[in-house]
Design an enzyme around this catalytic site. Sequence first.
Site, PDB file in Angstrom:
ATOM      1  N   ASP A  98       8.030 108.984   7.676  1.00  0.00           N
ATOM      2  CA  ASP A  98       6.950 108.210   8.280  1.00  0.00           C
ATOM      3  C   ASP A  98       7.288 106.734   8.430  1.00  0.00           C
ATOM      4  O   ASP A  98       8.132 106.190   7.713  1.00  0.00           O
ATOM      5  CB  ASP A  98       5.687 108.300   7.417  1.00  0.00           C
ATOM      6  CG  ASP A  98       4.962 109.621   7.560  1.00  0.00           C
ATOM      7  OD1 ASP A  98       5.525 110.555   8.167  1.00  0.00           O
ATOM      8  OD2 ASP A  98       3.831 109.730   7.033  1.00  0.00           O
ATOM      9  N   HIS A 243       9.694 108.200   3.645  1.00  0.00           N
ATOM     10  CA  HIS A 243       9.455 107.084   4.559  1.00  0.00           C
ATOM     11  C   HIS A 243      10.767 106.404   4.926  1.00  0.00           C
ATOM     12  O   HIS A 243      11.630 106.218   4.063  1.00  0.00           O
ATOM     13  CB  HIS A 243       8.507 106.063   3.919  1.00  0.00           C
ATOM     14  CG  HIS A 243       7.162 106.626   3.578  1.00  0.00           C
ATOM     15  ND1 HIS A 243       6.956 107.368   2.429  1.00  0.00           N
ATOM     16  CD2 HIS A 243       5.973 106.576   4.231  1.00  0.00           C
ATOM     17  CE1 HIS A 243       5.687 107.752   2.388  1.00  0.00           C
ATOM     18  NE2 HIS A 243       5.076 107.288   3.465  1.00  0.00           N
TER      19      HIS A 243
END
Length: 277
Positions: A98, A243
């Site tokens: 992400d 992430h």
Amino acid sequence: MQKDQLFTRRRMLLAGGAAVGAAGTAGAILAAGGEEAARPVAPVAGPQARQALKPSAFRLQPLTGYGPPRAAPRKLKARTEPILQISGRGRRMMLTFDDGPNPEYTPHILDTLEKYDVRAMFFVCGECVVDNRELLARMAEAGHVVGNHTWTHPLLTTLARKEIRSEMERTSDVIEDTYGERPQWFRAPYGAWNRAAFQLGADMGMEPMAWTVDTTDWEVPGTDTIIDRVEGGAAPGVVVLSHDAGGDRTETVRAIREWLPYLLDSGYHLTVPPRRA
């Protein structure tokens, strides 16, 4: 409020996001190459990387302002809960990243995925795509799936419906212009879903994707801790959340170099969702 300032609130919001999934049964998606139909299931930095591929190397040729007008996405039935895991036979898992793309960390993650010939999903923020289009080009070339993670990574539950629509539409537009296709998957920042997000995503042809295992790499807990969370949470159907932006992701870059070969050696097949017609 800046995105990285909101990361400190993620722990509280994750609890709320988990409650959404636990309120009922969550959906499952059929991974690429799977043989079963989708079915409901219970929730269960280093040196600079090599230069990314030039846009001319797109596997999916990008559309430009001189191309044909965008076709309206096929609307989907709105869900009330996000998808938390994948279905299919065998030891299948899915890796998701992400908040990128980020020029400092994303290339290293792409390098590691390329080394082991693994595909993953990247939920990107529109404002990050604008300055790093070559990284989406590389994702397209490698066969990774790109999803919508809004334009500025806001807390959707604090926005009006028209603001949520703008965040999502702008991001889908820049993904299509850069990657070559509109995204078919959406992930709410912080895992904070609401009815508007589900409905607008469906109207734009996107299914809501959550996760099963959170590495919590945003806490910068240490490389070994991230490795332990992935290896300890590995199981058939698991969707792993990591992430590639939003803060210092040096530990994430180091950790994937350890846990990815471990998963492969353990017999897991790391896959991505099939493209819907």
